[in-house]
Design a protein around this motif. Structure first.
Motif, PDB file in Angstrom:
ATOM      1  N   HIS A  13      45.871   5.577 -31.819  1.00 13.68           N
ATOM      2  CA  HIS A  13      45.554   6.269 -33.251  1.00 13.68           C
ATOM      3  C   HIS A  13      45.373   7.754 -32.882  1.00 13.68           C
ATOM      4  O   HIS A  13      44.760   8.489 -33.508  1.00 13.68           O
ATOM      5  N   GLY A  14      45.996   8.232 -31.703  1.00 14.96           N
ATOM      6  CA  GLY A  14      45.821   9.478 -31.130  1.00 14.96           C
ATOM      7  C   GLY A  14      44.662  10.092 -30.337  1.00 14.96           C
ATOM      8  O   GLY A  14      44.614  11.202 -30.456  1.00 14.96           O
ATOM      9  N   LYS A  15      43.697   9.119 -30.375  1.00 18.42           N
ATOM     10  CA  LYS A  15      42.516   9.315 -29.818  1.00 18.42           C
ATOM     11  C   LYS A  15      42.449   8.610 -28.324  1.00 18.42           C
ATOM     12  O   LYS A  15      42.740   7.418 -27.971  1.00 18.42           O
ATOM     13  N   LYS A  16      41.998   9.390 -27.194  1.00 12.93           N
ATOM     14  CA  LYS A  16      41.928   9.144 -25.781  1.00 12.93           C
ATOM     15  C   LYS A  16      40.843   8.397 -25.632  1.00 12.93           C
ATOM     16  O   LYS A  16      39.684   8.768 -25.963  1.00 12.93           O
ATOM     17  N   VAL A  17      40.807   7.037 -25.149  1.00 11.37           N
ATOM     18  CA  VAL A  17      39.456   6.512 -24.790  1.00 11.37           C
ATOM     19  C   VAL A  17      39.556   6.019 -23.296  1.00 11.37           C
ATOM     20  O   VAL A  17      40.672   5.990 -22.642  1.00 11.37           O
ATOM     21  N   ASN A  18      38.521   6.609 -22.542  1.00 15.83           N
ATOM     22  CA  ASN A  18      38.421   6.569 -21.053  1.00 15.83           C
ATOM     23  C   ASN A  18      36.979   5.876 -20.796  1.00 15.83           C
ATOM     24  O   ASN A  18      36.004   6.380 -20.948  1.00 15.83           O
ATOM     25  N   VAL A  19      37.215   4.562 -20.550  1.00 18.19           N
ATOM     26  CA  VAL A  19      36.078   3.762 -19.962  1.00 18.19           C
ATOM     27  C   VAL A  19      36.348   3.303 -18.482  1.00 18.19           C
ATOM     28  O   VAL A  19      36.918   2.848 -18.080  1.00 18.19           O
ATOM     29  N   SER A  20      35.403   4.187 -17.687  1.00 13.64           N
ATOM     30  CA  SER A  20      35.709   4.450 -16.244  1.00 13.64           C
ATOM     31  C   SER A  20      34.190   4.268 -15.458  1.00 13.64           C
ATOM     32  O   SER A  20      33.661   5.002 -15.217  1.00 13.64           O
ATOM     33  N   PRO A  21      33.683   2.940 -15.547  1.00 13.08           N
ATOM     34  CA  PRO A  21      32.300   2.614 -14.945  1.00 13.08           C
ATOM     35  C   PRO A  21      32.373   2.753 -13.579  1.00 13.08           C
ATOM     36  O   PRO A  21      33.399   2.521 -12.815  1.00 13.08           O
ATOM     37  N   ASP A  22      31.019   2.786 -12.825  1.00 13.14           N
ATOM     38  CA  ASP A  22      30.962   2.890 -11.520  1.00 13.14           C
ATOM     39  C   ASP A  22      30.944   1.384 -10.948  1.00 13.14           C
ATOM     40  O   ASP A  22      31.436   1.186  -9.992  1.00 13.14           O
ATOM     41  N   VAL A  23      30.096   0.668 -11.987  1.00 14.52           N
ATOM     42  CA  VAL A  23      30.222  -1.027 -11.662  1.00 14.52           C
ATOM     43  C   VAL A  23      30.744  -1.593 -13.024  1.00 14.52           C
ATOM     44  O   VAL A  23      30.398  -1.448 -13.932  1.00 14.52           O
ATOM     45  N   ILE A  24      31.493  -2.554 -12.609  1.00 12.92           N
ATOM     46  CA  ILE A  24      31.931  -3.606 -13.547  1.00 12.92           C
ATOM     47  C   ILE A  24      31.063  -4.611 -13.726  1.00 12.92           C
ATOM     48  O   ILE A  24      30.582  -5.406 -12.530  1.00 12.92           O
ATOM     49  N   GLY A  25      30.483  -4.959 -14.963  1.00 10.19           N
ATOM     50  CA  GLY A  25      29.443  -5.925 -15.035  1.00 10.19           C
ATOM     51  C   GLY A  25      29.075  -6.246 -16.444  1.00 10.19           C
ATOM     52  O   GLY A  25      29.552  -5.509 -17.586  1.00 10.19           O
ATOM     53  N   ASP A  26      28.522  -7.447 -16.796  1.00  9.29           N
ATOM     54  CA  ASP A  26      28.016  -7.892 -17.923  1.00  9.29           C
ATOM     55  C   ASP A  26      26.747  -7.920 -18.295  1.00  9.29           C
ATOM     56  O   ASP A  26      25.782  -8.022 -17.359  1.00  9.29           O
ATOM     57  N   PHE A  27      26.329  -6.956 -19.233  1.00 15.67           N
ATOM     58  CA  PHE A  27      24.871  -6.839 -19.578  1.00 15.67           C
ATOM     59  C   PHE A  27      24.119  -8.088 -19.785  1.00 15.67           C
ATOM     60  O   PHE A  27      22.890  -8.153 -19.514  1.00 15.67           O
ATOM     61  N   ARG A  28      24.871  -9.345 -19.915  1.00 18.06           N
ATOM     62  CA  ARG A  28      24.185 -10.615 -19.724  1.00 18.06           C
ATOM     63  C   ARG A  28      23.648 -11.216 -18.497  1.00 18.06           C
ATOM     64  O   ARG A  28      23.038 -12.124 -18.343  1.00 18.06           O
ATOM     65  N   ASP A  29      24.150 -10.517 -17.501  1.00 18.36           N
ATOM     66  CA  ASP A  29      24.183 -10.810 -16.205  1.00 18.36           C
ATOM     67  C   ASP A  29      24.153  -9.616 -15.380  1.00 18.36           C
ATOM     68  O   ASP A  29      25.293  -9.409 -14.418  1.00 18.36           O
ATOM     69  N   ILE A  30      23.440  -8.896 -15.144  1.00 20.11           N
ATOM     70  CA  ILE A  30      23.257  -7.489 -14.443  1.00 20.11           C
ATOM     71  C   ILE A  30      23.316  -7.785 -12.851  1.00 20.11           C
ATOM     72  O   ILE A  30      22.404  -8.272 -12.505  1.00 20.11           O
ATOM     73  N   PRO A  31      24.319  -7.163 -11.983  1.00 20.94           N
ATOM     74  CA  PRO A  31      24.356  -7.504 -10.779  1.00 20.94           C
ATOM     75  C   PRO A  31      23.639  -6.288 -10.023  1.00 20.94           C
ATOM     76  O   PRO A  31      23.930  -5.971  -9.119  1.00 20.94           O
ATOM     77  N   PHE A  32      22.117  -6.514 -10.300  1.00 24.37           N
ATOM     78  CA  PHE A  32      21.415  -5.662  -9.460  1.00 24.37           C
ATOM     79  C   PHE A  32      20.194  -6.460  -9.487  1.00 24.37           C
ATOM     80  O   PHE A  32      19.732  -7.432 -10.108  1.00 24.37           O
ATOM     81  N   ASP A  33      19.370  -6.084  -8.320  1.00 27.60           N
ATOM     82  CA  ASP A  33      18.117  -6.889  -8.003  1.00 27.60           C
ATOM     83  C   ASP A  33      17.020  -6.574  -9.092  1.00 27.60           C
ATOM     84  O   ASP A  33      16.844  -5.453  -9.648  1.00 27.60           O
ATOM     85  N   ASN A  34      16.117  -7.312  -9.065  1.00 30.71           N
ATOM     86  CA  ASN A  34      14.642  -7.104 -10.081  1.00 30.71           C
ATOM     87  C   ASN A  34      14.267  -5.898  -9.735  1.00 30.71           C
ATOM     88  O   ASN A  34      14.097  -5.542  -8.237  1.00 30.71           O
TER      89      ASN A  34
END
Length: 152
Positions: free
Chosen positions: A35-56
């Motif tokens: 709809h004429g609006k640019k969307v840029n989702v460019s994370p450093d890490v791909i991950g799900d907030f329900r299973d965060i890929p980092f240590d405690n």
């Protein structure tokens, strides 16, 4: 890194979208125009907030701005920018997201939670999580609420 943004999306509320102390995470990586609006989702890490890929106890601060919508059109700009919750599992998903955010926080670290009341009232969110907010705004439709990970 000191800060984790677990649902960075297009980093819309960040003043510095490339903050050197922050890891930007999202479940998707995509760039497109709708709809004429640019969307840029460019994370450093791909991950799900329900299973965060980092240590405690990795981060001093976690930013949690999950999708707020249960209903959105297939070609909706809101859905494209912010994502969408699952209609049937949103309560469990949000609760699991909070558990994961607290898990990766260092003791006495802060969780900054952002929520829009557009389809689900923030009071319903606070009912499905076992954490008590420290402070935040209680008026309006967009809420910023801060939690702290207490010592065990």
């Amino acid at each position: 890194m000191k800060i984790l943004d677990v649902c960075c999306g297009s980093r819309m509320f960040w003043f510095d979208k490339k903050n050197k102390d922050t890891v930007y995470m999202d479940i998707r990586s995509e760039q497109f125009e709708l709809h004429g609006k640019k969307v840029n989702v460019s994370p450093d890490v791909i991950g799900d907030f329900r299973d965060i890929p980092f240590d405690n106890e990795t981060f001093y601060q976690v930013v949690f701005d999950p999708p707020h919508l249960k209903w959105a059109g297939e070609n909706s700009i809101m859905r494209a920018q912010y994502g969408q919750l699952e209609k049937e599992t949103w309560k469990d998903d949000i609760a699991q997201g909070f558990h994961e955010c607290i898990r990766v926080l260092k003791t006495n670290g802060t969780l900054v939670f952002k929520w829009s009341d557009c389809q689900i009232n923030v009071k319903k969110i606070l009912e499905v999580i076992p954490y008590k907010p420290l402070y935040g705004n209680q008026r309006g439709t967009t809420h910023w609420i801060v939690f702290m990970k207490e010592e065990i």
